[in-house]
Design a protein around this motif. Structure first.
Motif, PDB file in Angstrom:
ATOM      1  N   UNK A  64     -24.894 -25.204 -35.537  1.00  0.00           N
ATOM      2  CA  UNK A  64     -24.587 -25.380 -33.999  1.00  0.00           C
ATOM      3  C   UNK A  64     -25.536 -24.272 -33.440  1.00  0.00           C
ATOM      4  N   UNK A  65     -26.043 -24.688 -32.489  1.00  0.00           N
ATOM      5  CA  UNK A  65     -26.913 -23.569 -31.764  1.00  0.00           C
ATOM      6  C   UNK A  65     -26.736 -23.471 -30.370  1.00  0.00           C
ATOM      7  N   UNK A  66     -25.953 -24.411 -29.650  1.00  0.00           N
ATOM      8  CA  UNK A  66     -25.420 -24.138 -28.384  1.00  0.00           C
ATOM      9  C   UNK A  66     -24.216 -24.826 -28.226  1.00  0.00           C
ATOM     10  N   UNK A  67     -23.388 -24.116 -27.341  1.00  0.00           N
ATOM     11  CA  UNK A  67     -22.119 -24.942 -26.978  1.00  0.00           C
ATOM     12  C   UNK A  67     -21.859 -24.398 -25.454  1.00  0.00           C
ATOM     13  N   UNK A  68     -22.489 -25.030 -24.475  1.00  0.00           N
ATOM     14  CA  UNK A  68     -22.307 -24.759 -23.255  1.00  0.00           C
ATOM     15  C   UNK A  68     -21.217 -25.428 -22.532  1.00  0.00           C
ATOM     16  N   UNK A  69     -20.614 -25.013 -21.641  1.00  0.00           N
ATOM     17  CA  UNK A  69     -19.834 -25.611 -20.736  1.00  0.00           C
ATOM     18  C   UNK A  69     -19.869 -25.481 -19.291  1.00  0.00           C
ATOM     19  N   UNK A  70     -19.322 -26.601 -18.379  1.00  0.00           N
ATOM     20  CA  UNK A  70     -19.534 -26.269 -17.005  1.00  0.00           C
ATOM     21  C   UNK A  70     -18.372 -27.240 -16.492  1.00  0.00           C
ATOM     22  N   UNK A  71     -17.944 -27.108 -15.087  1.00  0.00           N
ATOM     23  CA  UNK A  71     -16.930 -27.831 -14.502  1.00  0.00           C
ATOM     24  C   UNK A  71     -17.333 -28.829 -13.655  1.00  0.00           C
ATOM     25  N   UNK A  72     -16.610 -29.527 -12.989  1.00  0.00           N
ATOM     26  CA  UNK A  72     -17.141 -30.826 -12.301  1.00  0.00           C
ATOM     27  C   UNK A  72     -17.753 -30.301 -10.871  1.00  0.00           C
ATOM     28  N   UNK A  76     -10.584 -20.206 -18.233  1.00  0.00           N
ATOM     29  CA  UNK A  76     -10.788 -20.992 -17.057  1.00  0.00           C
ATOM     30  C   UNK A  76      -9.708 -20.568 -15.961  1.00  0.00           C
ATOM     31  N   UNK A  77      -8.651 -19.739 -16.226  1.00  0.00           N
ATOM     32  CA  UNK A  77      -7.630 -19.741 -15.406  1.00  0.00           C
ATOM     33  C   UNK A  77      -8.136 -18.793 -14.047  1.00  0.00           C
ATOM     34  N   UNK A  78      -9.328 -18.235 -14.232  1.00  0.00           N
ATOM     35  CA  UNK A  78      -9.697 -17.192 -12.983  1.00  0.00           C
ATOM     36  C   UNK A  78     -10.299 -18.235 -12.036  1.00  0.00           C
ATOM     37  N   UNK A  79     -10.966 -18.900 -12.534  1.00  0.00           N
ATOM     38  CA  UNK A  79     -11.848 -19.680 -11.797  1.00  0.00           C
ATOM     39  C   UNK A  79     -10.540 -20.705 -10.848  1.00  0.00           C
ATOM     40  N   UNK A  80      -9.686 -21.187 -11.285  1.00  0.00           N
ATOM     41  CA  UNK A  80      -8.500 -21.664 -10.578  1.00  0.00           C
ATOM     42  C   UNK A  80      -7.790 -20.807  -9.864  1.00  0.00           C
ATOM     43  N   UNK A  81      -7.510 -19.572 -10.165  1.00  0.00           N
ATOM     44  CA  UNK A  81      -6.838 -18.733  -9.344  1.00  0.00           C
ATOM     45  C   UNK A  81      -7.599 -18.189  -8.152  1.00  0.00           C
ATOM     46  N   UNK A 109     -15.734 -20.797   5.672  1.00  0.00           N
ATOM     47  CA  UNK A 109     -16.605 -19.812   4.895  1.00  0.00           C
ATOM     48  C   UNK A 109     -17.049 -19.781   3.422  1.00  0.00           C
ATOM     49  N   UNK A 110     -16.101 -20.261   2.661  1.00  0.00           N
ATOM     50  CA  UNK A 110     -16.331 -20.435   1.237  1.00  0.00           C
ATOM     51  C   UNK A 110     -16.250 -21.989   1.102  1.00  0.00           C
ATOM     52  N   UNK A 111     -17.487 -22.555   0.554  1.00  0.00           N
ATOM     53  CA  UNK A 111     -17.525 -23.892   0.314  1.00  0.00           C
ATOM     54  C   UNK A 111     -17.443 -24.376  -0.952  1.00  0.00           C
ATOM     55  N   UNK A 112     -17.654 -23.621  -2.201  1.00  0.00           N
ATOM     56  CA  UNK A 112     -17.479 -23.909  -3.339  1.00  0.00           C
ATOM     57  C   UNK A 112     -17.160 -22.862  -4.415  1.00  0.00           C
ATOM     58  N   UNK A 113     -16.350 -23.026  -5.267  1.00  0.00           N
ATOM     59  CA  UNK A 113     -16.093 -22.164  -6.565  1.00  0.00           C
ATOM     60  C   UNK A 113     -16.307 -23.080  -7.626  1.00  0.00           C
ATOM     61  N   UNK A 114     -17.105 -22.626  -8.742  1.00  0.00           N
ATOM     62  CA  UNK A 114     -17.140 -23.256  -9.781  1.00  0.00           C
ATOM     63  C   UNK A 114     -17.542 -22.353 -10.944  1.00  0.00           C
ATOM     64  N   UNK A 115     -17.279 -22.864 -12.272  1.00  0.00           N
ATOM     65  CA  UNK A 115     -17.389 -22.157 -13.458  1.00  0.00           C
ATOM     66  C   UNK A 115     -18.256 -22.701 -14.302  1.00  0.00           C
ATOM     67  N   UNK A 116     -19.115 -22.022 -15.243  1.00  0.00           N
ATOM     68  CA  UNK A 116     -19.675 -22.412 -16.212  1.00  0.00           C
ATOM     69  C   UNK A 116     -20.024 -21.411 -17.199  1.00  0.00           C
ATOM     70  N   UNK A 162     -18.371 -17.007 -13.239  1.00  0.00           N
ATOM     71  CA  UNK A 162     -17.606 -17.486 -12.032  1.00  0.00           C
ATOM     72  C   UNK A 162     -18.439 -17.436 -10.499  1.00  0.00           C
ATOM     73  N   UNK A 163     -18.597 -18.318 -10.179  1.00  0.00           N
ATOM     74  CA  UNK A 163     -19.594 -18.484  -8.971  1.00  0.00           C
ATOM     75  C   UNK A 163     -18.923 -18.770  -7.775  1.00  0.00           C
ATOM     76  N   UNK A 164     -18.818 -17.947  -6.597  1.00  0.00           N
ATOM     77  CA  UNK A 164     -18.343 -18.387  -5.280  1.00  0.00           C
ATOM     78  C   UNK A 164     -19.518 -18.669  -4.418  1.00  0.00           C
ATOM     79  N   UNK A 165     -19.453 -20.027  -3.783  1.00  0.00           N
ATOM     80  CA  UNK A 165     -20.472 -20.085  -2.787  1.00  0.00           C
ATOM     81  C   UNK A 165     -19.873 -19.831  -1.393  1.00  0.00           C
TER      82      UNK A 165
END
Lengths: 571, 571
Positions: free
Chosen positions: B327-335, B424-429, B445-452, B462-465
């Motif tokens: 196993x060399x990578x296990x990456x995740x991202x949200x919708x 992932x809770x912190x992204x939702x909260x 003002x804020x258009x997107x919140x996403x996690x990967x 955690x990214x906030x656009x």
């Protein structure tokens, strides 16, 4: 058992095929899965064996190394000091010299090689970190010298007193604090025995990423304090990569709470690395957080014999290329080591190897998938059959080498990192020095010189067996071995640490600039110096050998009194 | 192509079979061997793209963070200073502000996120370590502030000046010094670009044990200075495990020669670890010795979509158990991350994933044996066919996420280590906080919140656009995100470092005792303090932000002026 492919064939792939077919001879195959648990239970436990033998005959360190002088700034133990220790520790946690209990103190004053013996009159065996903190704080204020001690399996005289230092043992600090079966993170007291931890992890499907001959006695805290290497480093890397956090009692009694379980944490300097390999000179490690890997489902082992050290190198290169991620050990030993084991440990018909080849390598593979490993590591049907006993014996050869040496006489041990191409030359050249001096032979002062070690790490263990520890032998090896190592840009301590043995020799492997920086760091953590006092006083912990070196070690011009504090591993 | 076994089946083994079959949907298979070299050439190179855009519109850091005050103890650049720099550097190695060349200075004064902009008037690009030593020594004596700079791909404002600090860039320090194909040890200048090193190693059958989105621009020295993590940490561990030695120019100009190539060396404290992750505050890394692994012969990739974060965790546990050493990578991202990439980067018919599942994971296996890996990682015939383009696109999704965010607006980036169960809770909260404040939505003002991020390392991005960097957004995220992370015993900086952004926030992840010890170490290496002068003066390197924090950051009570020196990565 599936036996679809030959390890010999695997190792013999192009472009080395011809060479290898000419020079290899496959002695035995051991392709059954190694049962870690049962193997460990039967492993030769060097340290334990020696623990049970009387050490009363061992000479005092100060009688042999007469240049060592006790630092008069340290005070001697008084009745009031003993009262304080009694107020912190229960009777079972304390041994105080009462004139009639020398036997109780000897195991803490003597190393298992019977090379070093101190004169401590008090051994503290606290059960809690809070106790250690109070004891260290008291000793620091009162200027009582301390030596931390773990399993006392060290090879360089770092874990026993030289003079009358108080021994603080982690024997009773042996609690597993937590284990997370999702991440594999183990948090435990520093006095946990390595093998006990591995047995605990086995039940969870994990393993400790460290394995060494003394596993039945050594403490994880001592392993960390000396940055122990062992036979798994090739696969799982050093403790700098696997230790996630440490709890440490600093010289002033402060408990440093750095017991993180996070795999990633880039907030400021990563302080824990200072303590890994510092041999107890910067504080006493009391807790360890370590990332453990999944236990392999399948383990295969084979031993080859080879006709030259060049072949050993070639075998390693090919094994690394072909076996890559499943290669978990690549150990080597020479014929002299083999003969010692055969003569002193594993006599009789069940000894599996012929002693007529100059070099032997043990290759182990391990992985998550039984079938795939067997395809990668398995050998042909029809070559020497095997059973569990034979597998045990194979491992016992490698792990029994240090003990076989000790049974044969007094052993000088040099633990060197050397570039692999010149790796074995030092063994041959050292032998020649004894031959030239006319002291090498069956009835002479030096009876054996042998080499073994971890090819993958460039780590050679050069061992010299003598009738007794003698200046005549030491004169021919030191500083010769250190100078040779320096010339080839190696390290005079690959994994054993400096200890008392090499405290003054750091200059052979580290530059003056590096040593200066170490001194700066040591001073910054020193409880007296660091609070800004103009009077630089001797702190309680770990200066004892620096102090000891008030005398002169004539042949080592590069010794550095302050940095020689790096010598009291918890191991 | 051999397709004997399904990764889906593999992942769905008991006891999770039912759960997984209900919740998994296999979107696409990418089972062809990943061609590292060609993939890298086509990788979205975030930093490069941004480098080519004008950064003239970026606000000065001091205009946004008005509490930052320049330390008057640092002197301003004089004509004599410039003459000295001209005496050491050739014209091509030096950029000096002449009133007409602002465009030349902007790339060194501005970060690629356009969040920070300094006012440096001199950029030095030395070709040799000796030059750096002379420059640093001069600056220290003259009290000229310095900021070291590597590829300038950092995310926390650590690699650009805040005021008029001199930039010492490692751009011209890019020589490979040696490579040993037996041990895999690479020794190189710190200014070598990560991807260039990997391409070099590819020719030798090796690889750099580190991979991250900025590989086409970032320098290995910056990677080491910030202890960069990336997508290979899961397999090859942190730089503390793989870096064998460092060459460092200390604040007084001393060249620390710790460029060991030994895998094992236990002689004194392992000083190099202090510099790994110290973000340039203890010295400028000029040379790196690193152990590189064999390049996998076979690499397989698959992407799954999942219906809950619980499923993501289960998939990881099973993958780790079944795939273990390959196993060399296990990456995740949200919708939300997926939609940004789809909208801003990879438009059109060749986008391989449906954007209707909440979570996606990319699983990569790699090993020494093509057949075995395919047996372990391969999926059934008959499910979505694949070609090289599609494979590139899959990787581009993961690696393009940061860039897609930046194309969409001004991005607040939080790089957190969090226990996986609450990962992932912190992204939702955080999303909910913006919703509750009425500032979250397409035209708000804020258009997107996403996690990967990297599940295996517990590392969430955690990214906030936002439409623009604004106090209104920051007020809702800071200190909220840091407090949340502290509460869950995480780290506020998993792999990005503290930088200017989080210099004052170390207290959320480190205790006062730990911070005190860092201060002691910083002071011990500080050229003025360490020589024992009573007058503790401000050293040239890296105190600039400590000095900057003469002002007050109101919402962060835990800021610690001295330790905030940890903010000038070479990255």
């Amino acid at each position: 058992m599936k036996t679809s492919q030959s390890l010999l064939q695997l190792v013999c792939r192009a472009p080395y095929k011809r060479t290898f077919l000419r020079n290899f001879k496959l002695i035995t195959f051991n392709i059954q899965r190694r049962n870690y648990a049962s193997l460990e239970n039967e492993t030769v436990k060097t340290a334990e064996i020696h623990k049970n033998e009387s050490s009363k005959a061992v000479n005092y360190t100060t009688d042999i190394y007469t240049h060592l002088k006790r630092n008069p700034n340290f005070k001697e133990l008084s009745p009031d000091d003993i009262k304080f220790f009694q107020s912190i520790l229960s009777p079972s946690e304390l041994i105080v010299d009462n004139g009639n209990n020398q036997d109780d103190l000897i195991p803490y004053n003597t190393d298992w090689m019977k090379k070093y013996r101190g004169k401590s009159k008090l051994v503290a065996k606290p059960k809690t970190v809070a106790q250690i903190s109070k004891l260290v704080e008291y000793c620091n204020v009162k200027k009582l010298a301390i030596v931390p001690q773990g399993g006392n399996t060290g090879l360089v005289g770092g874990s026993v007193p030289v003079f009358d230092e108080i021994v603080i043992s982690t024997n009773n600090l042996n609690r597993i604090r937590s284990f997370d079966p999702i991440s594999g993170t183990l948090v435990c007291d520093s006095g946990c025995i390595l093998e006990a931890l591995d047995n605990y992890l086995a039940e969870q499907g994990y393993m400790i990423p460290l394995d060494l001959g003394a596993k039945g006695s050594c403490h994880i805290g001592g392993n960390v304090a000396t940055n122990a290497g062992g036979i798994r480093l090739l696969r799982y890397g050093s403790l700098h990569g696997t230790v996630l956090g440490l709890e440490v009692v600093l010289p002033d009694g402060t408990i440093l709470d750095n017991l993180s379980t996070l795999r990633k944490d880039n907030t400021g300097y990563d302080i824990k690395h200072l303590f890994i390999g510092s041999e107890g000179t910067l504080g006493i490690i009391t807790g360890v957080s370590i990332l453990t890997p999944k236990r392999p489902k399948s383990v295969n082992v084979a031993v080859f014999c080879l006709n030259s050290f060049q072949n050993v190198q070639e075998a390693f290169i090919i094994s690394k290329g072909e076996l890559s991620e499943i290669l978990s050990a690549f150990e080597f030993w020479d014929i002299n080591a083999l003969k010692l084991v055969k003569n002193h440990l594993v006599q009789g018909a069940n000894f599996p190897l012929d002693d007529k080849y100059p070099f032997y390598v043990l290759v182990e593979t391990s992985g998550s998938n039984k079938d795939h490993n067997e395809e990668k590591g398995v050998v042909k049907d029809g070559v020497v059959a095997q059973d569990n006993t034979q597998i045990q014996n194979l491992w016992a050869i490698r792990e029994g080498i240090p003990e076989a040496g000790s049974k044969s006489g007094s052993v000088y041990k040099y633990d060197l990192s050397i570039p692999v191409p010149v790796f074995y030359n030092i063994v041959e050249e050292t032998s020649n020095r004894f031959k030239d001096a006319g002291i090498f032979g069956k009835d002479k002062l030096v009876t054996d010189v042998f080499g073994f070690g971890h090819i993958g790490d460039g780590n050679l263990h050069l061992n010299i067996v003598a009738k007794s520890y003698s200046p005549e032998v030491a004169k021919l090896t030191e500083p010769y071995v250190y100078e040779w190592t320096e010339k080839h840009k190696g390290s005079i301590s690959a994994e054993h640490g400096l200890g008392l043995m090499k405290a003054g020799c750091i200059g052979y492997s580290k530059s003056q600039k590096m040593i200066n920086m170490m001194k700066q760091i040591k001073q910054s953590i020193d409880p007296i110096v660091s609070i800004g006092s103009k009077t630089i006083q001797t702190p309680a912990i770990e200066k004892r050998v620096a102090d000891a070196y008030i005398g002169t070690v004539k042949f080592i011009d590069k010794r550095l009194p302050v940095i020689t504090g790096a010598i009291t591993p918890v191991l």
